[in-house]
Scaffold this active site. Structure first.
Site, PDB file in Angstrom:
ATOM      1  N   ASP A   1       0.850  -1.181   0.000  1.00  0.00           N
ATOM      2  CA  ASP A   1       0.000   0.000   0.000  1.00  0.00           C
ATOM      3  C   ASP A   1       0.893   1.241   0.000  1.00  0.00           C
ATOM      4  O   ASP A   1       2.062   1.183   0.384  1.00  0.00           O
ATOM      5  CB  ASP A   1      -0.899  -0.020   1.238  1.00  0.00           C
TER       6      ASP A   1
ATOM      7  N   ASP B   1      -4.505  -2.941   5.699  1.00  0.00           N
ATOM      8  CA  ASP B   1      -4.815  -2.478   7.049  1.00  0.00           C
ATOM      9  C   ASP B   1      -6.297  -2.561   7.371  1.00  0.00           C
ATOM     10  O   ASP B   1      -6.685  -2.475   8.527  1.00  0.00           O
ATOM     11  CB  ASP B   1      -4.337  -1.040   7.259  1.00  0.00           C
TER      12      ASP B   1
ATOM     13  N   ASP C   1      -9.373  -5.736   3.483  1.00  0.00           N
ATOM     14  CA  ASP C   1      -8.127  -6.289   2.958  1.00  0.00           C
ATOM     15  C   ASP C   1      -7.912  -7.723   3.428  1.00  0.00           C
ATOM     16  O   ASP C   1      -7.034  -8.424   2.906  1.00  0.00           O
ATOM     17  CB  ASP C   1      -6.934  -5.449   3.421  1.00  0.00           C
TER      18      ASP C   1
ATOM     19  N   THR D   1      26.679 -33.752  20.721  1.00  0.00           N
ATOM     20  CA  THR D   1      27.865 -33.238  20.025  1.00  0.00           C
ATOM     21  C   THR D   1      27.489 -32.434  18.790  1.00  0.00           C
ATOM     22  O   THR D   1      28.018 -31.351  18.554  1.00  0.00           O
ATOM     23  CB  THR D   1      28.791 -34.404  19.637  1.00  0.00           C
TER      24      THR D   1
END
Length: 938
Positions: free
Chosen positions: A347, A669, A673, A766
């Site tokens: 955006d 946002d 969306d 190990t």
């Protein structure tokens, strides 16, 4: 509740909810409705409990193989082996649960950033209550800066504008009108008599009746749809699942092959046919058990028990590093997905730009001027032809800036301090706020003008007139302006072309002169110059009034105006974005601007920051509607900017990129969306401006709403995946070497060089610590100079396979050679020879961990000591190994004997040979494969 409240007149709406428009609900009624409708909050899909999350961590083929190996070891009496394997499996599961829980806790903290209270009228009194306690029928009071706390049927609107981008995608605030009654089927975006939860009041004031709360709001309905969709596996999840299946099948196959080979080698198969299979089993029972234990040992060697835990820890550490870089990852595997992103669809507002409209240019006194400064900080310098000037010392510009503040409903407020520096926030419309800030940079504040030139009347802005007018009383005893000669002054602000038609004079050097055609052309050229640079241009004019009518009209007030000047404003790009876009391009990432803004503005910003390339295309939502999916798929990779798009367009863009094989990150946002965020390979929500639904849907939340943070997360994702490859290579090569050591020793008739406890110690202790240290590598210096890796590329690709083969063969030969020497040095003492083989293998792998720190660069090139965690890991593993060899009470457990100094001298060349081979292999690979892998130039 009622779904068509927008179709009812105000009185019927109030009657439906049994509320009083002036007094609101009573406390008793509120309690009853709260009990009936519940709290005004979005209900999240029930999250699984701790134990359910824990069980989900075991949903892996590799984990199931490890559990099976543990059970077999337990049945065969190898209790230590079984407990060690189960411990690492449980540790892996707990780590996964804890890290995902931490992400959800951080997300919950972000959600608290939403406005927690609302102003309502109850029992005839205006009061502030928690938003979650609103009920249908409540009377809500709205003003600029408020978030709408629930879905409302408005009944009073005074110049009310609401930004509904979070719901409809429309970037321009919507004018609300409570008086209209609408058709039932009218779209949400056109319901001018309604306001919706989580949208923002940018202008004016109003009141409304709560019509819907919680999950019954428009946002709640979308939240239900989002929560019903399923998550897809990330590339890392898919690849690790594939790798686990391969390793599991290989381990089972090894068990079978070794078992059958041992039978053929150590017995006479003809006995099965002469004496019967059961009799054969009875006669060879001890041999079969020994062979079966050998096969189990090989299975343990084939499965890297530490891999799940190391992967989980590596992702968790990467997740924490991303938080420090302003990116919150909600699920661990998404960390790696970022590393294979090929497209960033971002955006514009707030992500690529600062989301703070700023006046940067203007025209006054017949001359163009520039203004510096950032955002809402009232700090900046005015210049004309690079020469600073003080507008307050010039009559025309002083009145011009004063007019910007007077004809304005926004205000600048001090919100706090940061590092002893005052921080300001804007209350009201961002465009008007930019004008207030410009004036404040010259020391003109609205608070000071309230007494000098108080507003007495106004004509609100409307889209037809494209202007607004305020009228102010002039106190001549305090009048600072010689031009204000009457009792009142009208200030008019609006679109320059419309405003110029109403002006017959222009103020130059403090004197009103006739607005001749040359002057009109001069102003028009200044307007055009700013507009072509994607600036939003507004004009200011004034008129002296001797008196004002009770009911002002545009026709009587907005005529015979004196033109003052022009302002050009823009939401400027973030300072760091241009560099970030350049880095993204170098990394083979395509950056795409997807915005609801106008084409010219989007194109100018995109060109300025480098997203719009010389041959890139700009496409509008209308143009996107005219093209079918097949044709769009052919051009999607050529389009750099999408303007005036809707949320539905975002989904088409994502789908088109995914159809072309891209891994696409999409920012958003708003609630609208959320479907696109869900559909994208990586959904990115805004942490500051984003809605709760978008944050819940997204894979990643930007805590600073900044494009550069996306790139930082992608870089971190690449580093994490690279580190995962490093320790996968390290662990698998070690395991293949162990398999070859045991298998070759059986083929040549040697006693077993390694015991099961040795293999388990190698795999869990190990090898595990250095592998974890490899996950802490900072990444190669050219990590962002490479193109994204192919999504279908397996973790063990061609280059790694070559390295695995070389390492496995060299290591197995070196260990078997040292083992053969050990058998010669200590005839009849198998434990001593096995200890030599065990020590050679362990120290060889510890030394080789340094060579595994980069797939391309030599250990001296990247700095032997540059990863402090490797020093700690190797040091700890080395100490533990020495304890196993030299501590008396540990020797019986691990079947070891203390080695002499001469033994270590003999072992030293065999310990080093694998690391030397690894460095030579990287040199060969760099020349043959990596040198040709460069990012193609655009």
């Amino acid at each position: 509740m009622i779904d068509h409240i927008h179709t009812l007149p105000i009185e019927e709406a109030a009657s439906h909810f049994t509320t009083d428009l002036s007094k609101g609900l009573t406390t008793v009624a509120v309690k009853a409705k709260l009990s009936e409708h519940g709290f005004n909050e979005l209900m999240e899909k029930p999250r699984p409990g701790f134990f359910k999350l824990l069980l989900a961590q075991f949903d892996s083929f590799l984990i199931r193989i490890l559990i099976l190996a543990a059970l077999i070891s337990l049945v065969l009496g190898e209790t230590v082996d079984a407990l060690a394997i189960l411990a690492i499996v449980i540790l892996n599961a707990v780590l996964g649960v804890v890290q995902e829980s931490k992400a959800e806790q951080a997300l919950a903290a972000l959600k608290k950033m939403s406005a927690p209270t609302a102003r309502v009228v109850r029992d005839g009194l205006e009061q502030t209550v928690p938003t979650r306690e609103l009920v249908p029928g409540d009377i809500v009071v709205l003003e600029a800066g408020n978030y709408i706390p629930a879905d409302l049927r408005l009944f009073e609107t005074i110049n009310l504008k609401v930004e509904e981008a979070s719901l409809t995608g429309e970037s321009v605030p919507v004018n609300k009108d409570a008086r209209v009654v609408l058709d039932r089927e009218i779209p949400i975006g056109d319901r001018k008599n309604s306001a919706f939860m989580s949208t923002l009041v940018t202008y004016g004031r109003g009141r409304g009746i709560v019509a819907h709360t919680g999950m019954h709001t428009q946002i709640g309905l979308i939240a239900k749809m989002i929560q019903s969709s399923e998550d897809e596996q990330t590339p890392l999840q898919q690849k690790l699942e594939e790798l686990g299946k391969v390793l599991g099948i290989v381990s089972l196959a090894i068990c079978g092959v070794i078992f059958l080979y041992g039978i053929i080698r150590d017995t006479q198969p003809a006995m099965i046919f002469t004496e019967g299979f059961m009799q054969y089993l009875r006669l060879e029972e001890s041999t079969i058990i020994e062979l079966f234990m050998t096969a189990v040992s090989l299975a343990i060697a084939a499965v890297p028990e530490g891999l799940p835990a190391v992967v989980t820890i590596c992702l968790a550490l990467g997740m924490q590093r991303m938080v420090s870089r302003h990116a919150l990852i909600r699920k661990l595997p998404v960390v790696e997905t970022l590393g294979c992103a090929t497209v960033i669809c971002s955006d514009k507002t707030g992500t690529l730009t600062q989301n703070e409209m700023t006046v940067v240019r203007g025209w006054v006194d017949g001359r163009d001027f520039l203004v510096t400064g950032e955002g809402y900080q009232p700090e900046g310098i005015f210049t004309i032809k690079d020469q600073p000037f003080n507008p307050c010392e010039m009559n025309t510009s002083h009145l011009f800036l004063t007019g910007l503040v007077l004809c304005n409903d926004s205000r600048l407020e001090l919100s706090g301090t940061e590092n002893d520096k005052p921080i300001y926030r804007m209350i009201g419309d961002p465009t008007e706020g930019a004008l207030v800030v410009a004036a404040a940079k010259c020391g003109i504040w609205s608070e000071n003008l309230t007494e000098l030139l108080p507003r007495v009347n106004e004509i609100p802005f409307d889209s037809d007139r494209k202007r607004m007018t305020t009228v102010h009383k002039v106190h001549h005893d305090r009048n600072q302006f010689e031009m204000l000669t009457s009792e009142f002054v009208a200030i008019v602000k609006g679109a320059p072309d419309m405003l110029l038609k109403l002006c017959d004079t222009v103020l130059l050097d403090g004197v009103a002169v006739p607005l001749t055609d040359p002057l009109r052309n001069n102003i028009a050229e200044a307007n055009h110059s700013m507009a072509t640079k994607a600036l939003r241009v507004l004009g200011i004019a004034y008129r002296n009034l001797d008196q004002i009518a009770d009911e002002m009209t545009p026709e009587s007030t907005e005529t015979n105006l004196t033109f003052l000047g022009l302002t050009g404003m823009i939401d400027p790009p973030r300072l760091e974005v241009k560099q970030a876009v350049s880095v993204a391009r170098k990394a083979g990432l395509k950056s795409v601007m997807v915005t609801g803004d106008f084409k010219d503005t989007a194109e100018a910003i995109a060109r300025d920051i480098g997203i719009l390339t010389p041959h890139g295309l700009v496409m509008t939502g209308a143009e996107l509607d005219q093209i079918n999916d097949e044709d769009f798929s052919k051009v999607v990779e050529k389009v750099d900017v999408y303007a005036r798009v809707s949320p539905a367009h975002k989904m088409r863009i994502v789908d088109a990129f995914k159809a072309r094989g891209h891994v696409a990150a999409m920012t958003g946002d708003g609630v609208n969306d959320a479907p696109a965020l869900k559909r994208a390979s990586i959904g990115v929500a805004m942490g500051i401006t984003g809605t709760d639904v978008s944050k819940e849907t997204a894979d990643m939340v930007l805590m600073d709403d900044n494009y550069a943070s996306i790139l930082s997360a992608i870089e971190e994702g690449r580093i994490i995946y690279s580190n995962i490859r490093k320790f996968v290579f390290y662990l698998i090569s070690c395991n293949i070497g162990e398999i070859l050591i045991i298998f070759i020793s059986m083929l040549v008739g040697m006693p077993m060089p390694l015991r099961p406890i040795h293999l388990l110690w190698l795999n869990l202790v190990t090898d595990g610590a250095p592998a974890l240290a490899l996950g802490m590598e900072k990444g190669d210096p050219d990590i962002m100079d490479r193109p994204p890796r192919p999504t279908k590329e397996p973790i063990i690709n061609r280059e790694m396979l070559i390295g695995l083969e070389v390492q496995a063969v060299v290591m197995s030969v070196a260990v078997l050679a040292s083992y053969a020497i050990g058998l010669t040095r200590y005839p009849g003492n198998l434990a001593a020879a096995q200890t030599i083989a065990f020590g050679t293998l362990v120290f060889s792998e510890l030394l080789r961990a340094y060579t595994a720190r980069s797939e391309r660069y030599g250990m001296f090139k990247i700095g032997v000591l540059s990863n402090k965690w490797m020093q700690y890991a190797v040091g700890a593993s080395l100490v533990l190994m020495l304890l196993v060899i030299y501590v008396p009470f540990l020797q019986p457990i691990f079947d070891t004997v203390p080695l002499t100094f001469q033994d270590w001298i003999v072992m030293a060349p065999f310990i080093a040979v694998a690391s030397i081979a690894a460095e030579m292999t990287k040199l060969f690979m760099r020349r043959k494969f990596y040198s040709s892998k460069v990012v193609p130039a655009e």
